[in-house]
Design a protein around this motif. Structure first.
Motif, PDB file in Angstrom:
ATOM      1  N   TYR A  18      24.538  65.722   9.871  1.00  0.00           N
ATOM      2  CA  TYR A  18      25.548  65.751   8.815  1.00  0.00           C
ATOM      3  C   TYR A  18      26.792  66.430   9.324  1.00  0.00           C
ATOM      4  O   TYR A  18      26.717  67.415  10.043  1.00  0.00           O
TER       5      TYR A  18
ATOM      6  N   ALA B 126      19.863  67.279  10.940  1.00  0.00           N
ATOM      7  CA  ALA B 126      18.899  67.497   9.865  1.00  0.00           C
ATOM      8  C   ALA B 126      17.541  66.917  10.255  1.00  0.00           C
ATOM      9  O   ALA B 126      16.500  67.375   9.790  1.00  0.00           O
TER      10      ALA B 126
ATOM     11  N   GLY C  35      13.511  70.643   2.284  1.00  0.00           N
ATOM     12  CA  GLY C  35      14.491  70.994   3.309  1.00  0.00           C
ATOM     13  C   GLY C  35      14.049  70.655   4.713  1.00  0.00           C
ATOM     14  O   GLY C  35      14.763  70.919   5.683  1.00  0.00           O
TER      15      GLY C  35
ATOM     16  N   GLY D 207      13.636  67.718   6.014  1.00  0.00           N
ATOM     17  CA  GLY D 207      14.244  66.511   6.568  1.00  0.00           C
ATOM     18  C   GLY D 207      13.594  65.214   6.130  1.00  0.00           C
ATOM     19  O   GLY D 207      13.880  64.150   6.682  1.00  0.00           O
ATOM     20  N   LYS D 208      12.744  65.273   5.112  1.00  0.00           N
ATOM     21  CA  LYS D 208      12.057  64.065   4.653  1.00  0.00           C
ATOM     22  C   LYS D 208      13.025  63.060   4.041  1.00  0.00           C
ATOM     23  O   LYS D 208      13.007  61.883   4.374  1.00  0.00           O
ATOM     24  N   SER D 209      13.888  63.565   3.147  1.00  0.00           N
ATOM     25  CA  SER D 209      14.840  62.650   2.510  1.00  0.00           C
ATOM     26  C   SER D 209      15.809  62.077   3.525  1.00  0.00           C
ATOM     27  O   SER D 209      16.142  60.892   3.476  1.00  0.00           O
ATOM     28  N   VAL D 210      16.254  62.910   4.441  1.00  0.00           N
ATOM     29  CA  VAL D 210      17.191  62.430   5.448  1.00  0.00           C
ATOM     30  C   VAL D 210      16.537  61.321   6.277  1.00  0.00           C
ATOM     31  O   VAL D 210      17.175  60.320   6.609  1.00  0.00           O
TER      32      VAL D 210
HETATM   33  N1  LIG Z   1      24.614  65.558   2.447  1.00  0.00           N
HETATM   34  C1  LIG Z   1      24.237  66.564   3.244  1.00  0.00           C
HETATM   35  N2  LIG Z   1      25.150  67.316   3.889  1.00  0.00           N
HETATM   36  C2  LIG Z   1      24.774  68.335   4.689  1.00  0.00           C
HETATM   37  N3  LIG Z   1      23.500  68.677   4.921  1.00  0.00           N
HETATM   38  C3  LIG Z   1      22.532  67.967   4.324  1.00  0.00           C
HETATM   39  C4  LIG Z   1      22.849  66.872   3.446  1.00  0.00           C
HETATM   40  N4  LIG Z   1      21.682  66.342   3.006  1.00  0.00           N
HETATM   41  C5  LIG Z   1      20.693  67.077   3.569  1.00  0.00           C
HETATM   42  N5  LIG Z   1      21.202  68.051   4.355  1.00  0.00           N
HETATM   43  C6  LIG Z   1      20.426  69.032   5.125  1.00  0.00           C
HETATM   44  O1  LIG Z   1      19.405  68.398   5.824  1.00  0.00           O
HETATM   45  C7  LIG Z   1      18.209  69.146   5.775  1.00  0.00           C
HETATM   46  C8  LIG Z   1      17.069  68.301   5.327  1.00  0.00           C
HETATM   47  O2  LIG Z   1      17.262  67.927   3.989  1.00  0.00           O
HETATM   48  P1  LIG Z   1      16.332  66.897   3.219  1.00  0.00           P
HETATM   49  O3  LIG Z   1      16.026  65.737   4.079  1.00  0.00           O
HETATM   50  O4  LIG Z   1      16.981  66.601   1.926  1.00  0.00           O
HETATM   51  O5  LIG Z   1      15.023  67.725   2.964  1.00  0.00           O
HETATM   52  P2  LIG Z   1      13.718  67.303   2.164  1.00  0.00           P
HETATM   53  O6  LIG Z   1      12.619  67.377   3.151  1.00  0.00           O
HETATM   54  O7  LIG Z   1      13.552  68.325   1.116  1.00  0.00           O
HETATM   55  O8  LIG Z   1      13.920  65.943   1.607  1.00  0.00           O
HETATM   56  C9  LIG Z   1      18.471  70.331   4.879  1.00  0.00           C
HETATM   57  O9  LIG Z   1      18.650  71.460   5.689  1.00  0.00           O
HETATM   58  C10 LIG Z   1      19.737  69.994   4.171  1.00  0.00           C
HETATM   59  O10 LIG Z   1      20.514  71.140   3.987  1.00  0.00           O
END
Ligand SMILES: Nc1ncnc2c1ncn2[C@@H]1O[C@H](COP(=O)(O)OP(=O)(O)O)[C@@H](O)[C@H]1O
Ligand code: SF4
Ligand SMILES: [Mg+2]
Lengths: 334, 317
Positions: free
Chosen positions: A14, A23, A44, A46-49
């Motif tokens: 990101y 991420a 946090g 990185g699953k959603s990413v």
């Molecule tokens: N739009 C964004 N901008 C900056 N950082 C992000 C964004 N989306 C996610 N992150 C970062 O990426 C990391 C993984 O997030 P995410 O994949 O949402 O976690 P989770 O496993 O809960 O789904 C986190 O540290 C989050 O802060």
């Protein structure tokens, strides 16, 4: 089994004020045809990413696939043109999200939001589209589908909305359904119903599911295989039963210990893993789990463990053997 | 439905009463008097006669009661300066003001929303900065100065556009679209500057908020083209607050019309109210004020109706 989706060395970052932050850092995994794979990990990690990278939706949210490839049906999604990627979204790969309350547009009817997918990917007549929409609502177990089409999202309950989201996702019979925490915002009974629905539909439609959850109990219920993620890395991959019977990674072990033993025991105080995820700007150089790990040694702090095969499945831990055999007692540090 | 309207009606009557009291006392207590009675060459006796004739020798409170008594029956009295019924004078001016404000709303709303969207979608780009810059200028430059500059440029220097009036010759038998628009162009442009920047900024911020919503991600995940995402899904949501700001901007538009009409000799309600105030034409001032207040009330009602139409979460009224 034939892989439907093969992610290789994916790095997604990101753009932030402090520059590009990773991420998801170099992960590889696959989802086979007809398989349900769960990605598990704390919030946090990185699953959603990961899922947004497969859908190439990170592009719209300040994110960027920095490296790696995502093979899906002879194509590399990571390097596909925007237009080609658009035609895959919603037709070959569909996605449902965590927030059924806000994932539907409040100012359009359910009917429009189901049927517009056909407008993007199919050339159905108005009558055909409506007929298909009713079929889909019936498929996901919504009664009086004809009336529902005219309703707005705020007129439905959370569980209903998630069913509608599933109906939308199934509209073009995707080969892969990605569900990012589809039941996290719902209460336990509704959660069980939605998971049951996903199971039945998967069988009926012969698709693969990539289910994302922070709840390893949910993963245990529906998955064939589990991928455990921690701080942007994959730390363990195993067939579901094996992950439980032969845990190789201390983090997975921690997750398992924090699961209620009996159903309905939610809300009870459970032992959770002490400490928190390392900040995205202060990643340890060695094993990322080291600051919270009871098994850690000097080597762990210095050198990052590779994701390797031990005893038939993958784990990224220098001390997988001790964890498996329980030879090093928890709490003992060397 | 009826309950809502009844409520609104009650509020409106109270509002009209308050506005009428304030206006009546302000204008009557201000120094000076009707121009007929203020003529330099009039003798003291003549003045007294006029004042008695106009009924101005009664105490203000009594006169207000009299005015109110007739006003509720729809009789707003006779203009001091022309002896025509106030209502007639107002009605003869209305079409011009409607023409001016409707075109302005059309122009300002369509361009305001368009620029707002471009500015939001291309956030941080050159276009965004340019639109922002022009908005700030539009907000800070007084309309009358800008109007005079436009007249200097287009009428005096270039001779392209007429400097004042409505172009009576281009309206009647020899109607010419170009001729008609040439008279309308500068007034509409100037009046637009009173509301356009607000619409641009409001649309921009509303749009920026909407495009980060989860449902926008859902639409993308369904495989929508970006154009569809923005102009169908995002826009409809972004417009909800914009509609309400348009309601708020209507009084500002009407006060802008006063200045614009004065600059361009536009024979609408705006220039009428200036004449009325300058000549201390009390019945005319009251009549125009009441009329404008009613217009604002009706416009706000319309805005609420539109609001409930585009936002299904608001109960239909
Ligand atoms: N739009 C964004 N901008 C900056 N950082 C992000 C964004 N989306 C996610 N992150 C970062 O990426 C990391 C993984 O997030 P995410 O994949 O949402 O976690 P989770 O496993 O809960 O789904 C986190 O540290 C989050 O802060
Ligand atoms: S590598 Fe070391 S620190 Fe990391 S999980 Fe294994 S034992 Fe713990
Ligand atoms: Mg998440």
């Amino acid at each position: 089994m034939e892989p439907l989706l093969k992610v290789e060395n994916l790095v997604t970052g990101y753009r932030t004020e402090q520059g590009l932050v990773k991420a998801v850092d170099n992960i590889s995994f696959e989802v086979n045809k007809g398989e349900t794979v769960c990605i598990v990990g704390e919030s946090g990690s990185g699953k959603s990413v990961t899922s947004l990278s497969i859908m190439r939706l990170v592009d719209f949210e300040n994110g960027e696939i920095i490296d790696g490839s995502i093979h899906f049906q002879d194509k590399d999604l990571a390097s596909l043109s925007n237009e080609d990627m658009r035609s895959i979204r919603g037709s070959k790969i569909s996605m449902i999200f965590q927030e059924p309350m806000t994932a539907l547009n409040p100012v359009f009817t359910i009917g429009k939001q189901i049927m517009e997918t056909f407008y993007f990917h199919r050339s159905y007549s108005g009558k055909k589209a409506k007929q298909r929409a009713i079929e889909l609502l019936e498929l996901v177990g919504i009664n009086q589908p004809e009336e529902r089409l005219k309703q707005y999202p705020h007129e439905l309950s959370g569980g209903m909305r998630q069913r509608v989201m599933i109906a939308i996702a199934l509209g073009c019979e995707p080969d892969l359904l990605i569900a990012d925490e589809p039941t996290t915002a719902l209460d336990v009974t509704i959660e069980a119903q939605i998971l049951e629905l996903l199971k039945t539909i998967k069988q009926e439609m012969e698709m693969s599911i990539l289910l994302i959850t922070h709840d390893i109990g949910v993963a245990a219920e529906v998955s064939d295989r589990i991928i455990v993620m921690y701080a942007g890395k994959i730390v363990e991959v195993a067939p579901t039963i094996e992950l439980f019977s032969q845990t190789l990674h201390p983090y997975t072990k921690g997750l398992l210990e924090s699961v209620p033993k009996m159903s309905g025991e939610r809300g009870v105080e459970l032992p959770s893993i002490e400490g928190t995820l390392p900040g995205i700007h202060s990643m340890p150089i060695g094993c990322r789990f080291a600051p919270r790990c009871h098994y850690k040694t000097e080597k762990c702090v210095q050198v990052e463990p590779p994701l390797e095969n031990h005893y038939g499945h993958l784990a990224a831990c220098w001390h997988a053997e001790e964890v498996r055999n329980g030879t090093l007692e928890k709490g003992e540090t060397t | 439905m009826s309950r809502f309207l009844l409520n609104r009606l009650g509020q409106s009557i109270v509002l009209l009463l308050i506005v009428s009291v304030i206006t009546f006392f302000l204008i009557n207590l201000a120094p000076g008097g009707p121009s007929a009675a203020m003529r330099m060459d009039a003798s003291e006796a003549e003045r007294q006669a006029i004042i008695t004739q106009l009924g101005l020798d009664e105490p203000v409170v009594v006169r207000y009661a009299q005015w109110l008594g007739s006003a509720v029956t729809g009789d707003f009295g006779v203009s001091f300066s022309t002896s025509e019924p106030v209502l007639e004078r107002i009605l003869s001016r209305i079409p011009y003001t409607i023409e001016l404000t409707l075109f302005t709303i059309l122009f300002a709303v369509s361009f305001g929303i368009l620029f707002g969207i471009i500015s939001a979608v291309k956030r941080g780009s050159l276009r965004d900065h340019a639109i922002n810059f022009i908005s700030v200028i539009g907000l800070s430059i007084p309309a009358f100065w800008l109007g005079l500059m436009l007249i200097l440029l287009f009428s005096v220097q270039l001779g392209w556009l007429p400097s004042s009036g409505v172009g009576a010759d281009a309206r009647g038998e020899n109607f010419s679209l170009l001729g008609w628009l040439s008279y309308l162009f500068m007034p509409v442009l100037i009046l637009s500057t009173t509301i356009l920047p607000n619409i641009v900024r409001f649309t921009r911020s509303s749009m920026l908020e909407v495009v980060n919503q989860n449902y926008i991600r859902t639409v993308r995940a369904k495989g929508a083209k970006e154009r569809y995402v923005i102009y169908v899904h995002a826009l409809k949501n972004a417009l909800i607050p914009v509609v309400s700001i348009i309601g708020v901007l209507i009084p500002r538009l009407l006060s802008g019309a006063v200045i614009t009409e004065a600059i361009f000799g536009w024979p609408g309600i705006g220039s009428l109210i200036i004449q009325a105030a300058q000549g201390r034409d009390y019945p005319l001032v009251m009549g125009v004020t009441m009329f404008v207040t009613i217009v604002v009330i009706v416009c706000n009602l319309l805005v609420d109706l539109v609001y409930s139409k585009i936002d299904p979460r608001v109960k239909n009224v």
